[in-house]
Design an enzyme around this catalytic site. Structure first.
Site, PDB file in Angstrom:
ATOM      1  N   ARG A 171       0.809  -1.193   0.000  1.00 23.58           N
ATOM      2  CA  ARG A 171       0.000   0.000   0.000  1.00 23.58           C
ATOM      3  C   ARG A 171       0.854   1.259   0.000  1.00 23.58           C
ATOM      4  O   ARG A 171       0.374   2.344  -0.234  1.00 23.58           O
ATOM      5  CB  ARG A 171      -0.885  -0.012   1.268  1.00 23.58           C
ATOM      6  CG  ARG A 171      -2.091  -0.940   1.149  1.00 23.58           C
ATOM      7  CD  ARG A 171      -2.810  -1.071   2.480  1.00 23.58           C
ATOM      8  NE  ARG A 171      -2.323  -2.311   3.122  1.00 23.58           N
ATOM      9  CZ  ARG A 171      -2.748  -2.699   4.324  1.00 23.58           C
ATOM     10  NH1 ARG A 171      -3.579  -1.942   5.027  1.00 23.58           N
ATOM     11  NH2 ARG A 171      -2.319  -3.825   4.854  1.00 23.58           N
ATOM     12  N   GLY A 172       2.139   1.069   0.303  1.00 22.76           N
ATOM     13  CA  GLY A 172       3.033   2.206   0.545  1.00 22.76           C
ATOM     14  C   GLY A 172       3.180   3.195  -0.591  1.00 22.76           C
ATOM     15  O   GLY A 172       3.560   4.348  -0.377  1.00 22.76           O
ATOM     16  N   GLU A 201       7.293   1.660  -6.658  1.00 20.91           N
ATOM     17  CA  GLU A 201       7.497   1.114  -5.308  1.00 20.91           C
ATOM     18  C   GLU A 201       7.802   2.259  -4.349  1.00 20.91           C
ATOM     19  O   GLU A 201       8.312   3.298  -4.767  1.00 20.91           O
ATOM     20  CB  GLU A 201       8.640   0.086  -5.380  1.00 20.91           C
ATOM     21  CG  GLU A 201       9.161  -0.460  -4.060  1.00 20.91           C
ATOM     22  CD  GLU A 201       8.169  -1.288  -3.273  1.00 20.91           C
ATOM     23  OE1 GLU A 201       7.056  -0.798  -3.025  1.00 20.91           O
ATOM     24  OE2 GLU A 201       8.520  -2.418  -2.875  1.00 20.91           O
ATOM     25  N   ASP A 202       7.462   2.074  -3.087  1.00 20.88           N
ATOM     26  CA  ASP A 202       7.782   3.126  -2.111  1.00 20.88           C
ATOM     27  C   ASP A 202       9.269   3.100  -1.743  1.00 20.88           C
ATOM     28  O   ASP A 202       9.970   4.087  -1.895  1.00 20.88           O
ATOM     29  CB  ASP A 202       6.877   3.034  -0.866  1.00 20.88           C
ATOM     30  CG  ASP A 202       6.882   1.653  -0.206  1.00 20.88           C
ATOM     31  OD1 ASP A 202       7.533   0.728  -0.717  1.00 20.88           O
ATOM     32  OD2 ASP A 202       6.226   1.506   0.842  1.00 20.88           O
ATOM     33  N   ASP A 244      14.479  -1.831  -0.229  1.00 19.41           N
ATOM     34  CA  ASP A 244      15.245  -2.078   0.999  1.00 19.41           C
ATOM     35  C   ASP A 244      16.184  -3.259   0.723  1.00 19.41           C
ATOM     36  O   ASP A 244      17.233  -3.073   0.122  1.00 19.41           O
ATOM     37  CB  ASP A 244      14.214  -2.353   2.107  1.00 19.41           C
ATOM     38  CG  ASP A 244      14.804  -2.454   3.492  1.00 19.41           C
ATOM     39  OD1 ASP A 244      15.769  -1.743   3.783  1.00 19.41           O
ATOM     40  OD2 ASP A 244      14.291  -3.245   4.307  1.00 19.41           O
ATOM     41  N   PHE A 273      14.358   3.468   9.700  1.00 23.31           N
ATOM     42  CA  PHE A 273      12.968   3.091   9.455  1.00 23.31           C
ATOM     43  C   PHE A 273      12.160   4.365   9.266  1.00 23.31           C
ATOM     44  O   PHE A 273      12.105   5.221  10.134  1.00 23.31           O
ATOM     45  CB  PHE A 273      12.410   2.258  10.612  1.00 23.31           C
ATOM     46  CG  PHE A 273      11.086   1.643  10.266  1.00 23.31           C
ATOM     47  CD1 PHE A 273      11.018   0.526   9.449  1.00 23.31           C
ATOM     48  CD2 PHE A 273       9.902   2.206  10.729  1.00 23.31           C
ATOM     49  CE1 PHE A 273       9.783  -0.034   9.101  1.00 23.31           C
ATOM     50  CE2 PHE A 273       8.666   1.656  10.390  1.00 23.31           C
ATOM     51  CZ  PHE A 273       8.616   0.534   9.566  1.00 23.31           C
ATOM     52  N   VAL A 274      11.547   4.509   8.094  1.00 20.07           N
ATOM     53  CA  VAL A 274      10.868   5.759   7.758  1.00 20.07           C
ATOM     54  C   VAL A 274       9.356   5.563   7.613  1.00 20.07           C
ATOM     55  O   VAL A 274       8.880   4.454   7.371  1.00 20.07           O
ATOM     56  CB  VAL A 274      11.454   6.381   6.458  1.00 20.07           C
ATOM     57  CG1 VAL A 274      12.914   6.747   6.660  1.00 20.07           C
ATOM     58  CG2 VAL A 274      11.269   5.457   5.264  1.00 20.07           C
ATOM     59  N   ASP A 282       3.907   3.451   6.177  1.00 18.84           N
ATOM     60  CA  ASP A 282       3.355   3.310   7.535  1.00 18.84           C
ATOM     61  C   ASP A 282       4.313   2.717   8.547  1.00 18.84           C
ATOM     62  O   ASP A 282       5.310   2.081   8.190  1.00 18.84           O
ATOM     63  CB  ASP A 282       2.133   2.384   7.483  1.00 18.84           C
ATOM     64  CG  ASP A 282       2.561   0.915   7.293  1.00 18.84           C
ATOM     65  OD1 ASP A 282       3.266   0.634   6.311  1.00 18.84           O
ATOM     66  OD2 ASP A 282       2.226   0.073   8.144  1.00 18.84           O
ATOM     67  N   ARG A 314       0.684   7.050   7.526  1.00 18.52           N
ATOM     68  CA  ARG A 314       0.702   7.099   6.059  1.00 18.52           C
ATOM     69  C   ARG A 314       0.324   8.482   5.537  1.00 18.52           C
ATOM     70  O   ARG A 314       0.690   8.867   4.436  1.00 18.52           O
ATOM     71  CB  ARG A 314      -0.298   6.100   5.469  1.00 18.52           C
ATOM     72  CG  ARG A 314       0.086   4.640   5.641  1.00 18.52           C
ATOM     73  CD  ARG A 314      -0.825   3.773   4.767  1.00 18.52           C
ATOM     74  NE  ARG A 314      -0.774   2.372   5.138  1.00 18.52           N
ATOM     75  CZ  ARG A 314       0.122   1.491   4.696  1.00 18.52           C
ATOM     76  NH1 ARG A 314       1.067   1.869   3.851  1.00 18.52           N
ATOM     77  NH2 ARG A 314       0.079   0.234   5.066  1.00 18.52           N
TER      78      ARG A 314
HETATM   79  P1  5GP Z   1      12.397  -5.120   0.447  1.00 21.67           P
HETATM   80  O1  5GP Z   1      13.231  -5.440   1.654  1.00 21.67           O
HETATM   81  O2  5GP Z   1      11.760  -6.340  -0.141  1.00 21.67           O
HETATM   82  O3  5GP Z   1      13.176  -4.320  -0.567  1.00 21.67           O
HETATM   83  O4  5GP Z   1      11.243  -4.189   0.936  1.00 21.67           O
HETATM   84  C1  5GP Z   1      10.099  -4.733   1.467  1.00 21.67           C
HETATM   85  C2  5GP Z   1       9.119  -3.660   1.784  1.00 21.67           C
HETATM   86  O5  5GP Z   1       9.438  -3.193   3.057  1.00 21.67           O
HETATM   87  C3  5GP Z   1       9.096  -2.444   0.882  1.00 21.67           C
HETATM   88  O6  5GP Z   1       8.155  -2.568  -0.126  1.00 21.67           O
HETATM   89  C4  5GP Z   1       8.717  -1.350   1.804  1.00 21.67           C
HETATM   90  O7  5GP Z   1       7.340  -1.069   1.669  1.00 21.67           O
HETATM   91  C5  5GP Z   1       8.991  -1.906   3.180  1.00 21.67           C
HETATM   92  N1  5GP Z   1      10.003  -1.097   3.848  1.00 21.67           N
HETATM   93  C6  5GP Z   1      11.319  -1.069   3.632  1.00 21.67           C
HETATM   94  N2  5GP Z   1      11.909  -0.142   4.409  1.00 21.67           N
HETATM   95  C7  5GP Z   1      10.904   0.424   5.124  1.00 21.67           C
HETATM   96  C8  5GP Z   1      10.860   1.487   6.093  1.00 21.67           C
HETATM   97  O8  5GP Z   1      11.857   2.120   6.455  1.00 21.67           O
HETATM   98  N3  5GP Z   1       9.629   1.798   6.590  1.00 21.67           N
HETATM   99  C9  5GP Z   1       8.490   1.126   6.228  1.00 21.67           C
HETATM  100  N4  5GP Z   1       7.371   1.494   6.788  1.00 21.67           N
HETATM  101  N5  5GP Z   1       8.506   0.153   5.311  1.00 21.67           N
HETATM  102  C10 5GP Z   1       9.697  -0.193   4.770  1.00 21.67           C
HETATM  103 MG    MG Z   2       6.285  -1.504  -0.345  1.00 27.32          MG
END
Ligand code: 5GP
Ligand code: MG
Length: 179
Positions: free
Chosen positions: A45-46, A101-102, A105, A154-155, A161, A167
Site C-alpha cells: 500500500r506504501g 514502489e515506495d 530495501d 525506518f521511515v 506506515d 501514512r
Molecule cells: P524489500 O526489503 O523487499 O526491498 O522491501 C520490502 C518492503 O518493506 C518495501 O516494499 C517497503 O514497503 C517496506 N520497507 C522497507 N523499508 C521500510 C521502512 O523504512 N519503513 C516502512 N514502513 N517500510 C519499509
Molecule cells: Mg512496499
C-alpha cells in the site's frame, strides 16, 4: 496492540518530494515518449501517495493498476519470502509499464515483482522507487529511477506506515523510539 513510544523526525520535506517528482517525470516522459498509454503499476500500500502525485505530474495518457505483495507486516523486519496478495486487474502483455514502489530495501520485493511482470512480456517495463536504502540490499536489483537515497533508518509518511499509522504525513520522517 500497543506500540512502543516514538517520535518522527522530519527527513525529506513535502516540498523536496514535489520538486524531485517534477524532475523524475521529465525523465519518465522522455523514456515513454512514443507510448500511447502507460500502465502505471503501484505496489500497495506504501506507494499510493507517490503514485497519485506521479500520475498527475506525468501529464500523459495512463492507466493505473495495483499489485500487493507481502512485506513487513507490523514489525520492522523484512521478509525474504515474497507472496503476491493481490494481482493486477489488467493485462500487461505488449504494453508499456512503469512499476512504482515506495522503498527498495533488501530488494526482494521489487526483484520478485519485476520478474513476475517481465514473465508476462510487456513491451517495455521500467521501475521507480521513491526511496532507496542501498546499504540494505540483498537481491541484485536497482530501480531505474530513485527519488532519494536514504541511510538504514525506518521511515514513515507520504504513504509509508508504521503498523498502519502515519501514512498521511505529507513528508518522509524517520521513526525514533523514545523508550
Ligand atoms: P524489500 O526489503 O523487499 O526491498 O522491501 C520490502 C518492503 O518493506 C518495501 O516494499 C517497503 O514497503 C517496506 N520497507 C522497507 N523499508 C521500510 C521502512 O523504512 N519503513 C516502512 N514502513 N517500510 C519499509
Ligand atoms: Mg512496499
Amino acid at each position: 496492540m500497543s506500540q512502543p513510544a516514538y517520535v518522527i523526525d522530519k527527513m525529506i520535506s513535502a516540498k523536496s518530494i514535489a520538486a524531485r517528482i517534477e524532475e523524475l517525470c521529465d525523465d519518465i516522459r522522455q523514456e515513454f515518449a512514443d507510448t500511447e498509454k502507460l500502465i502505471v503499476v503501484g505496489l500497495l500500500r506504501g506507494s499510493f501517495v507517490f503514485i497519485a502525485d506521479l500520475v498527475r505530474e506525468l501529464d500523459m495518457p495512463v492507466e493505473v493498476d495495483f499489485l500487493e505483495a507481502s512485506s513487513y507486516g507490523d514489525s520492522t523486519e523484512s521478509s525474504r519470502e515474497v507472496r503476491i496478495l493481490k494481482d493486477l486487474r489488467g493485462e500487461i502483455h505488449d504494453r508499456d509499464v512503469l512499476v512504482v514502489e515506495d522503498i527498495v530495501d533488501t530488494g526482494h520485493t521489487l526483484s520478485h515483482v519485476a520478474h513476475l511482470l517481465e514473465s508476462r512480456s510487456p513491451r517495455k517495463m521500467k521501475t521507480i522507487a521513491l526511496l532507496d536504502k542501498p546499504s540494505r540490499r540483498e537481491a541484485d536489483i536497482r530501480a531505474d529511477w530513485i527519488g532519494f537515497e536514504i541511510p538504514d533508518e525506518f521511515v514513515v509518511g507520504y504513504g509509508i506506515d508504521y503498523a498502519q499509522r502515519n501514512r498521511n504525513l505529507p513528508y518522509i520522517g524517520k521513526v525514533r523510539f523514545t523508550e
